[in-house]
Write an enzyme that holds these catalytic residues in place. Structure first.
Site, PDB file in Angstrom:
ATOM      1  CB  ALA A  85       6.990   2.449   1.842  1.00 57.41           C
ATOM      2  CD  GLU A 105       3.887   2.008   9.593  1.00 55.65           C
ATOM      3  OE1 GLU A 105       3.018   1.737   8.736  1.00 55.65           O
ATOM      4  OE2 GLU A 105       4.970   1.397   9.669  1.00 55.65           O
TER       5      GLU A 105
HETATM    6  O1  DER Z   1       4.404  -1.886   7.680  1.00 58.27           O
HETATM    7  C1  DER Z   1       4.936  -0.878   7.169  1.00 58.27           C
HETATM    8  O2  DER Z   1       4.313   0.027   6.575  1.00 58.27           O
HETATM    9  C2  DER Z   1       6.428  -0.790   7.224  1.00 58.27           C
HETATM   10  O3  DER Z   1       6.880   0.486   7.047  1.00 58.27           O
HETATM   11  C3  DER Z   1       6.964  -1.747   6.274  1.00 58.27           C
HETATM   12  O4  DER Z   1       6.146  -2.359   5.453  1.00 58.27           O
HETATM   13  C4  DER Z   1       8.344  -1.614   5.741  1.00 58.27           C
HETATM   14  O5  DER Z   1       8.974  -2.720   6.287  1.00 58.27           O
HETATM   15  P1  DER Z   1      10.501  -3.064   6.008  1.00 58.27           P
HETATM   16  O6  DER Z   1      11.275  -1.800   6.281  1.00 58.27           O
HETATM   17  O7  DER Z   1      10.779  -4.142   7.026  1.00 58.27           O
HETATM   18  O8  DER Z   1      10.575  -3.519   4.585  1.00 58.27           O
END
Ligand code: DER
Length: 222
Positions: A85, A105
């Site tokens: 997230a 997702e």
């Molecule tokens: O795009 C998304 O929702 C991903 O889950 C994300 O934003 C999290 O990315 P990270 O694990 O590279 O911080």
């Protein structure tokens, strides 16, 4: 950096939620990568799981890491999803989509009985909206759709990648929309989702069950 350590720790800790024989949703992003790397070690030792990837990037990683894959034609529900997230509020509502995979997702997370989110401390916020809300929209008439979105108090920015317009795994555009701190994520999501041309928003409301911040901190739904 500490963030990379925290991502790795949270990713690896989340594998504890996966039981032998589960069908799981594989989220997207760099934190999920660490979960998949740890999971692949258990698969190598005979752990039986099948995963549905939430992006083409995650699908590539799964194949590289020999995590068996399945799809929604073969299975009707998922036991568990593990995803990252960008922001997490006290009610475990999420802002997601920084990586551009928000539509698949949300489909995968919604199909799961249980959703585990992995992140690090800086992502814990009092209100969603520190960063822009990604909104996936159809390319046809996107200027009109962006205009409708702007009426809710933001300036939609068409996401670019490598100097071109970013195209999602679904062949759509994403506009990033900066709102003031969002007091009611569900209401904003519903308003945006109701607009012609909008496919999905990066506001994930009432979906996460547990958040793993690192190996020593797990937050359950309030
Ligand atoms: O795009 C998304 O929702 C991903 O889950 C994300 O934003 C999290 O990315 P990270 O694990 O590279 O911080």
């Amino acid at each position: 950096t500490s963030s990379d350590y925290d991502k790795k720790a949270a990713g690896e800790k989340s594998v504890d939620f996966i039981e032998d024989g589960m069908t799981i949703g594989l989220g997207s992003g760099s934190t999920v990568y660490w979960m998949m790397k740890k999971l692949s070690q258990k698969v190598e030792q005979g752990f039986q799981v099948k995963g549905i990837p939430s992006s083409q990037r995650t699908e590539r990683w799964a194949k590289e890491l020999h995590i068996p894959l399945t799809n929604f034609h073969e299975v009707q529900t998922l036991d568990l999803s593990i995803d990252g997230a960008d922001e997490i509020d006290p009610h475990l509502n999420l802002l997601k989509g920084g990586g551009g995979s928000l539509v698949r997702e949300k489909i995968v997370n919604t199909a799961s009985h249980y959703v585990v989110i992995i992140g690090e401390k800086p992502k814990l916020v009092s209100h969603l909206g520190n960063t822009a809300v990604p909104v996936e929209i159809l390319p046809f008439g996107w200027e009109m759709t962006a205009n409708y979105i702007s009426h809710f108090g933001c300036t939609p920015i068409l996401r670019q990648k490598d100097g071109d317009t970013f195209i999602s795994d679904n062949g759509n555009y994403i506009v990033d929309c900066a709102f003031e701190p969002i007091s009611n994520p569900k209401a904003l999501h519903d308003q945006l989702k109701g607009l012609v041309g909008v496919v999905e928003t990066g506001l994930f409301v009432n979906l996460a069950d547990t958040v793993v911040i690192s190996e020593d901190q797990t937050i359950n739904i309030l």
